[in-house]
Write a protein that holds these residues in place. Structure first.
Motif, PDB file in Angstrom:
ATOM      1  N   LEU A 115     -20.693 -46.502 -41.265  1.00  0.00           N
ATOM      2  CA  LEU A 115     -21.382 -47.045 -40.094  1.00  0.00           C
ATOM      3  C   LEU A 115     -20.909 -48.464 -39.791  1.00  0.00           C
ATOM      4  O   LEU A 115     -20.669 -48.817 -38.622  1.00  0.00           O
ATOM      5  N   MET A 116     -20.777 -49.265 -40.883  1.00  0.00           N
ATOM      6  CA  MET A 116     -20.274 -50.635 -40.692  1.00  0.00           C
ATOM      7  C   MET A 116     -18.848 -50.609 -40.150  1.00  0.00           C
ATOM      8  O   MET A 116     -18.505 -51.393 -39.246  1.00  0.00           O
ATOM      9  N   ALA A 117     -18.029 -49.710 -40.712  1.00  0.00           N
ATOM     10  CA  ALA A 117     -16.649 -49.621 -40.239  1.00  0.00           C
ATOM     11  C   ALA A 117     -16.613 -49.230 -38.766  1.00  0.00           C
ATOM     12  O   ALA A 117     -15.849 -49.784 -37.966  1.00  0.00           O
ATOM     13  N   ILE A 118     -17.482 -48.265 -38.412  1.00  0.00           N
ATOM     14  CA  ILE A 118     -17.542 -47.846 -37.007  1.00  0.00           C
ATOM     15  C   ILE A 118     -18.011 -48.998 -36.140  1.00  0.00           C
ATOM     16  O   ILE A 118     -17.473 -49.251 -35.045  1.00  0.00           O
ATOM     17  N   SER A 119     -19.047 -49.719 -36.660  1.00  0.00           N
ATOM     18  CA  SER A 119     -19.573 -50.856 -35.889  1.00  0.00           C
ATOM     19  C   SER A 119     -18.500 -51.916 -35.712  1.00  0.00           C
ATOM     20  O   SER A 119     -18.312 -52.464 -34.606  1.00  0.00           O
ATOM     21  N   ILE A 120     -17.794 -52.223 -36.829  1.00  0.00           N
ATOM     22  CA  ILE A 120     -16.714 -53.231 -36.757  1.00  0.00           C
ATOM     23  C   ILE A 120     -15.624 -52.764 -35.809  1.00  0.00           C
ATOM     24  O   ILE A 120     -15.094 -53.548 -35.001  1.00  0.00           O
ATOM     25  N   SER A 121     -15.286 -51.463 -35.901  1.00  0.00           N
ATOM     26  CA  SER A 121     -14.249 -50.930 -35.008  1.00  0.00           C
ATOM     27  C   SER A 121     -14.684 -51.059 -33.563  1.00  0.00           C
ATOM     28  O   SER A 121     -13.892 -51.460 -32.692  1.00  0.00           O
ATOM     29  N   ILE A 122     -15.962 -50.712 -33.317  1.00  0.00           N
ATOM     30  CA  ILE A 122     -16.476 -50.841 -31.951  1.00  0.00           C
ATOM     31  C   ILE A 122     -16.453 -52.295 -31.506  1.00  0.00           C
ATOM     32  O   ILE A 122     -16.048 -52.623 -30.376  1.00  0.00           O
ATOM     33  N   PHE A 143     -13.002 -53.321 -30.895  1.00  0.00           N
ATOM     34  CA  PHE A 143     -12.558 -52.706 -29.651  1.00  0.00           C
ATOM     35  C   PHE A 143     -13.087 -53.490 -28.455  1.00  0.00           C
ATOM     36  O   PHE A 143     -12.336 -53.811 -27.524  1.00  0.00           O
ATOM     37  N   TYR A 144     -14.406 -53.782 -28.520  1.00  0.00           N
ATOM     38  CA  TYR A 144     -14.991 -54.540 -27.406  1.00  0.00           C
ATOM     39  C   TYR A 144     -14.416 -55.946 -27.333  1.00  0.00           C
ATOM     40  O   TYR A 144     -14.192 -56.489 -26.230  1.00  0.00           O
ATOM     41  N   ASN A 145     -14.159 -56.586 -28.532  1.00  0.00           N
ATOM     42  CA  ASN A 145     -13.552 -57.929 -28.531  1.00  0.00           C
ATOM     43  C   ASN A 145     -12.142 -57.894 -27.937  1.00  0.00           C
ATOM     44  O   ASN A 145     -11.758 -58.767 -27.142  1.00  0.00           O
ATOM     45  N   GLN A 146     -11.373 -56.874 -28.361  1.00  0.00           N
ATOM     46  CA  GLN A 146     -10.037 -56.729 -27.801  1.00  0.00           C
ATOM     47  C   GLN A 146     -10.089 -56.487 -26.295  1.00  0.00           C
ATOM     48  O   GLN A 146      -9.308 -57.039 -25.526  1.00  0.00           O
ATOM     49  N   ARG A 147     -11.059 -55.650 -25.912  1.00  0.00           N
ATOM     50  CA  ARG A 147     -11.206 -55.381 -24.488  1.00  0.00           C
ATOM     51  C   ARG A 147     -11.603 -56.648 -23.740  1.00  0.00           C
ATOM     52  O   ARG A 147     -11.065 -56.955 -22.655  1.00  0.00           O
ATOM     53  N   LYS A 148     -12.545 -57.400 -24.366  1.00  0.00           N
ATOM     54  CA  LYS A 148     -12.989 -58.667 -23.756  1.00  0.00           C
ATOM     55  C   LYS A 148     -11.838 -59.659 -23.690  1.00  0.00           C
ATOM     56  O   LYS A 148     -11.624 -60.359 -22.679  1.00  0.00           O
ATOM     57  N   THR A 149     -11.060 -59.749 -24.804  1.00  0.00           N
ATOM     58  CA  THR A 149      -9.904 -60.665 -24.840  1.00  0.00           C
ATOM     59  C   THR A 149      -8.884 -60.282 -23.778  1.00  0.00           C
ATOM     60  O   THR A 149      -8.312 -61.138 -23.089  1.00  0.00           O
ATOM     61  N   ARG A 150      -8.670 -58.928 -23.636  1.00  0.00           N
ATOM     62  CA  ARG A 150      -7.735 -58.470 -22.639  1.00  0.00           C
ATOM     63  C   ARG A 150      -8.199 -58.855 -21.244  1.00  0.00           C
ATOM     64  O   ARG A 150      -7.425 -59.298 -20.397  1.00  0.00           O
ATOM     65  N   ARG A 151      -9.507 -58.678 -21.039  1.00  0.00           N
ATOM     66  CA  ARG A 151     -10.045 -59.049 -19.729  1.00  0.00           C
ATOM     67  C   ARG A 151      -9.929 -60.566 -19.497  1.00  0.00           C
ATOM     68  O   ARG A 151      -9.596 -61.014 -18.390  1.00  0.00           O
TER      69      ARG A 151
END
Length: 285
Positions: A203-210, A213-221
């Motif tokens: 669950l933590m790994a999934i949370s970290i991955s999410i 993912f959102y940080n990368q998406r935010k950084t990309r934006r």
């Protein structure tokens, strides 16, 4: 060919035979019918003996049917014919013959009874022997039963011993099973904890991955936004440069005019009318 004068006699005999046959078969209704038909054909002949037999048969039929009044009527008719047909001596002879017949019949019955008594005595002897044999068999059966009972008691004691042993073994097996179950439960608890830990880690790994993912998406934006803003700034800078170029171009002419006009004022002695005219011309430009 049959004599016509004897036709009634023959018909009477036929119906009488039919009546006797149905009487023996206990068919009293048809027996009554046949006897009455036989009587109808006996009215034209002088066979009084046949009539007496018919009256006697009707007496038996009505007695069997329970119609006692009719039975007495035909019994009286039969007696009247006896009086007409037989004399007293004849009646006495008949009674004597009847007595002899009855005596003979009784003797035969006594002989039959003696034979029957002998058979019963033989049967009693056979039954006695069978009873003795049965008693002997019963005694043997009792001995066999006692022997079998002892064997059953021994088997019961052996079975109880085996059962006791089985109970002890079952108790030991139960204890071993309980220990094994306890170990398995411990393993299950450990596996549950490990599975829970793995689930938490997953669950933590999934949370970290999410989150990544959102940080990368935010950084990309953000990068896209910064790139766009950079482009906008570059466009603004270009516009500013053009504006400054235009302004500098637009301001250079008046300034040059002012400078020239200043030089003109410094270098030449102009009248006020020329000055006004030069000023008006300069403002037009």
């Amino acid at each position: 060919m049959v004599d016509k004068g004897n036709v009634g006699y023959f018909k009477q005999s036929i119906y009488q035979n039919l009546a006797e046959l149905t009487f023996q078969m206990n068919d009293y209704e048809n027996a009554e019918t046949y006897i009455l038909q036989a009587l109808a054909f006996s009215n034209g002949n002088n066979e009084m003996v046949l009539k007496r037999g018919l009256f006697t048969n009707l007496y038996e039929v009505y007695k069997r049917k329970g119609e006692f009044e009719k039975a007495l009527k035909y019994a009286d008719s039969a007696r009247d014919l006896d009086v007409k047909v037989f004399s007293k001596d004849k009646v006495a002879e008949i009674l004597n013959l009847q007595t002899k017949y009855d005596t003979k019949l009784k003797d035969e019955q006594i002989a039959k009874q003696n034979v029957l008594n002998l058979q019963q005595h033989q049967l009693l002897e056979i039954n006695k022997k069978q009873l003795e044999l049965t008693l002997e068999q019963k005694k043997n059966a009792e001995l066999t039963f006692a022997k079998r009972q002892n064997e059953l008691q021994n088997e019961k004691a052996l079975q109880e011993s085996v059962i006791q042993k089985d109970r002890l073994q079952a108790k030991l097996d139960k204890q071993a099973s309980e220990q094994q179950i306890s170990l398995q439960q411990g393993k299950i608890e450990t596996n549950k904890k490990f599975q829970f830990f793995l689930a938490v880690v997953a669950l933590m790994a999934i949370s970290i991955s999410i989150l990544i993912f959102y940080n990368q998406r935010k950084t990309r934006r953000l990068n896209e936004l910064i790139t766009q803003q950079k482009k906008d700034l570059e466009n603004i800078n270009g516009v500013k440069d053009r504006i400054f170029t235009i302004i500098s171009h637009d301001m250079r002419a008046p300034v040059n005019t002012l400078i020239s006009f200043n030089h003109l004022l410094e270098d030449h002695d102009l009248s006020s009318e020329k000055i006004k005219r030069y000023a008006k011309e300069s403002t037009k430009h």
